[in-house]
Write a protein that holds these residues in place. Structure first.
Motif, PDB file in Angstrom:
ATOM      1  N   GLN A 185       0.848  -1.196   0.000  1.00  0.00           N
ATOM      2  CA  GLN A 185       0.000   0.000   0.000  1.00  0.00           C
ATOM      3  C   GLN A 185       0.878   1.238   0.000  1.00  0.00           C
ATOM      4  O   GLN A 185       1.846   1.321   0.770  1.00  0.00           O
ATOM      5  N   LEU A 186       0.550   2.178  -0.860  1.00  0.00           N
ATOM      6  CA  LEU A 186       1.233   3.466  -0.919  1.00  0.00           C
ATOM      7  C   LEU A 186       0.192   4.546  -0.684  1.00  0.00           C
ATOM      8  O   LEU A 186      -0.806   4.605  -1.398  1.00  0.00           O
ATOM      9  N   VAL A 187       0.438   5.385   0.301  1.00  0.00           N
ATOM     10  CA  VAL A 187      -0.519   6.431   0.645  1.00  0.00           C
ATOM     11  C   VAL A 187       0.172   7.782   0.559  1.00  0.00           C
ATOM     12  O   VAL A 187       1.101   8.070   1.315  1.00  0.00           O
ATOM     13  N   GLU A 188      -0.300   8.603  -0.386  1.00  0.00           N
ATOM     14  CA  GLU A 188       0.264   9.944  -0.546  1.00  0.00           C
ATOM     15  C   GLU A 188      -0.501  10.954   0.315  1.00  0.00           C
ATOM     16  O   GLU A 188      -1.697  10.774   0.575  1.00  0.00           O
ATOM     17  N   SER A 189       0.194  12.000   0.682  1.00  0.00           N
ATOM     18  CA  SER A 189      -0.436  13.111   1.392  1.00  0.00           C
ATOM     19  C   SER A 189       0.373  14.368   1.128  1.00  0.00           C
ATOM     20  O   SER A 189       1.501  14.295   0.629  1.00  0.00           O
ATOM     21  N   GLY A 190      -0.220  15.509   1.464  1.00  0.00           N
ATOM     22  CA  GLY A 190       0.512  16.764   1.371  1.00  0.00           C
ATOM     23  C   GLY A 190       0.131  17.647   0.209  1.00  0.00           C
ATOM     24  O   GLY A 190       0.645  18.757   0.080  1.00  0.00           O
ATOM     25  N   GLY A 191      -0.750  17.182  -0.657  1.00  0.00           N
ATOM     26  CA  GLY A 191      -1.175  18.025  -1.768  1.00  0.00           C
ATOM     27  C   GLY A 191      -2.059  19.165  -1.293  1.00  0.00           C
ATOM     28  O   GLY A 191      -2.445  19.231  -0.126  1.00  0.00           O
ATOM     29  N   GLY A 192      -2.354  20.071  -2.213  1.00  0.00           N
ATOM     30  CA  GLY A 192      -3.220  21.194  -1.863  1.00  0.00           C
ATOM     31  C   GLY A 192      -3.126  22.307  -2.867  1.00  0.00           C
ATOM     32  O   GLY A 192      -2.605  22.132  -3.974  1.00  0.00           O
ATOM     33  N   LEU A 193      -3.634  23.460  -2.460  1.00  0.00           N
ATOM     34  CA  LEU A 193      -3.639  24.660  -3.298  1.00  0.00           C
ATOM     35  C   LEU A 193      -2.583  25.625  -2.780  1.00  0.00           C
ATOM     36  O   LEU A 193      -2.526  25.902  -1.579  1.00  0.00           O
TER      37      LEU A 193
ATOM     38  N   LEU B 163       5.183  16.701  -0.406  1.00  0.00           N
ATOM     39  CA  LEU B 163       4.383  15.500  -0.528  1.00  0.00           C
ATOM     40  C   LEU B 163       5.062  14.358   0.227  1.00  0.00           C
ATOM     41  O   LEU B 163       6.294  14.268   0.253  1.00  0.00           O
ATOM     42  N   SER B 164       4.238  13.492   0.807  1.00  0.00           N
ATOM     43  CA  SER B 164       4.740  12.301   1.482  1.00  0.00           C
ATOM     44  C   SER B 164       4.091  11.066   0.882  1.00  0.00           C
ATOM     45  O   SER B 164       2.941  11.119   0.443  1.00  0.00           O
TER      46      SER B 164
ATOM     47  N   GLY C  93       0.210   4.607  -5.624  1.00  0.00           N
ATOM     48  CA  GLY C  93      -0.691   5.215  -4.667  1.00  0.00           C
ATOM     49  C   GLY C  93      -1.920   5.749  -5.382  1.00  0.00           C
ATOM     50  O   GLY C  93      -2.047   5.657  -6.604  1.00  0.00           O
ATOM     51  N   GLN C  94      -2.813   6.340  -4.591  1.00  0.00           N
ATOM     52  CA  GLN C  94      -4.092   6.815  -5.142  1.00  0.00           C
ATOM     53  C   GLN C  94      -3.976   8.207  -5.745  1.00  0.00           C
ATOM     54  O   GLN C  94      -4.874   8.651  -6.474  1.00  0.00           O
ATOM     55  N   GLY C  95      -2.893   8.908  -5.462  1.00  0.00           N
ATOM     56  CA  GLY C  95      -2.690  10.235  -6.024  1.00  0.00           C
ATOM     57  C   GLY C  95      -3.126  11.338  -5.086  1.00  0.00           C
ATOM     58  O   GLY C  95      -4.030  11.159  -4.256  1.00  0.00           O
ATOM     59  N   THR C  96      -2.465  12.482  -5.212  1.00  0.00           N
ATOM     60  CA  THR C  96      -2.829  13.661  -4.431  1.00  0.00           C
ATOM     61  C   THR C  96      -2.781  14.872  -5.359  1.00  0.00           C
ATOM     62  O   THR C  96      -1.852  15.012  -6.159  1.00  0.00           O
ATOM     63  N   GLN C  97      -3.792  15.727  -5.255  1.00  0.00           N
ATOM     64  CA  GLN C  97      -3.913  16.865  -6.161  1.00  0.00           C
ATOM     65  C   GLN C  97      -3.037  18.016  -5.690  1.00  0.00           C
ATOM     66  O   GLN C  97      -3.070  18.403  -4.515  1.00  0.00           O
ATOM     67  N   VAL C  98      -2.282  18.562  -6.622  1.00  0.00           N
ATOM     68  CA  VAL C  98      -1.516  19.787  -6.382  1.00  0.00           C
ATOM     69  C   VAL C  98      -2.005  20.832  -7.374  1.00  0.00           C
ATOM     70  O   VAL C  98      -1.997  20.595  -8.586  1.00  0.00           O
TER      71      VAL C  98
END
Length: 120
Positions: free
Chosen positions: A3-11, A20-21, A111-116
């Motif tokens: 499992q790969l879990v991304e975090s840290g994206g945003g505006l 990003l992590s 991972g599922q991806g994180t929006q930047v």
């Protein structure tokens, strides 16, 4: 099961920074496995932007992010980071982390991806 879990994206505004992590679980990767950060903007293909081996010896950056982004890893936490500085509107995309296991030539785990989103 990996499992790969991304975090840290945003505006963020242009010129700003984000980190990003990507936390990996379910498997211990060898020092020769590669962890990569890809991105995909609307209407464009997913492309590798940065990669690092678990040993930290091998590092890759695309020309688009070289000098602005820094990839790093914390083996104790099984986590890979992407520090993004001097962000530009063209950096806007969904960012994915992925793993290319030792001996393989493809990134097999995603991972599922994180929006930047970078505003001008």
């Amino acid at each position: 099961q990996v499992q790969l879990v991304e975090s840290g994206g945003g505006l963020v505004q242009a010129g700003g920074s984000l980190r990003l992590s990507c936390a990996a679980s379910g498997r211990t990767f060898s020092r020769y496995a590669m962890m990569g950060w890809f991105r995909q903007a609307p209407g464009k293909k997913r492309e590798l932007q940065a990669a690092i081996s678990w040993s930290g010896v091998s590092i890759y950056y695309s020309d688009s992010v070289k000098g602005r982004f820094t990839i790093s890893r914390d083996n104790a936490k099984n986590t890979v980071y992407l520090q993004m500085n001097s962000l530009k509107p063209e950096d806007t995309a969904v960012y994915y982390c992925a793993v290319c296991p030792e001996g393989k030539s493809t990134y097999d785990y995603w991972g599922q991806g994180t929006q930047v989103t970078v505003s001008s």
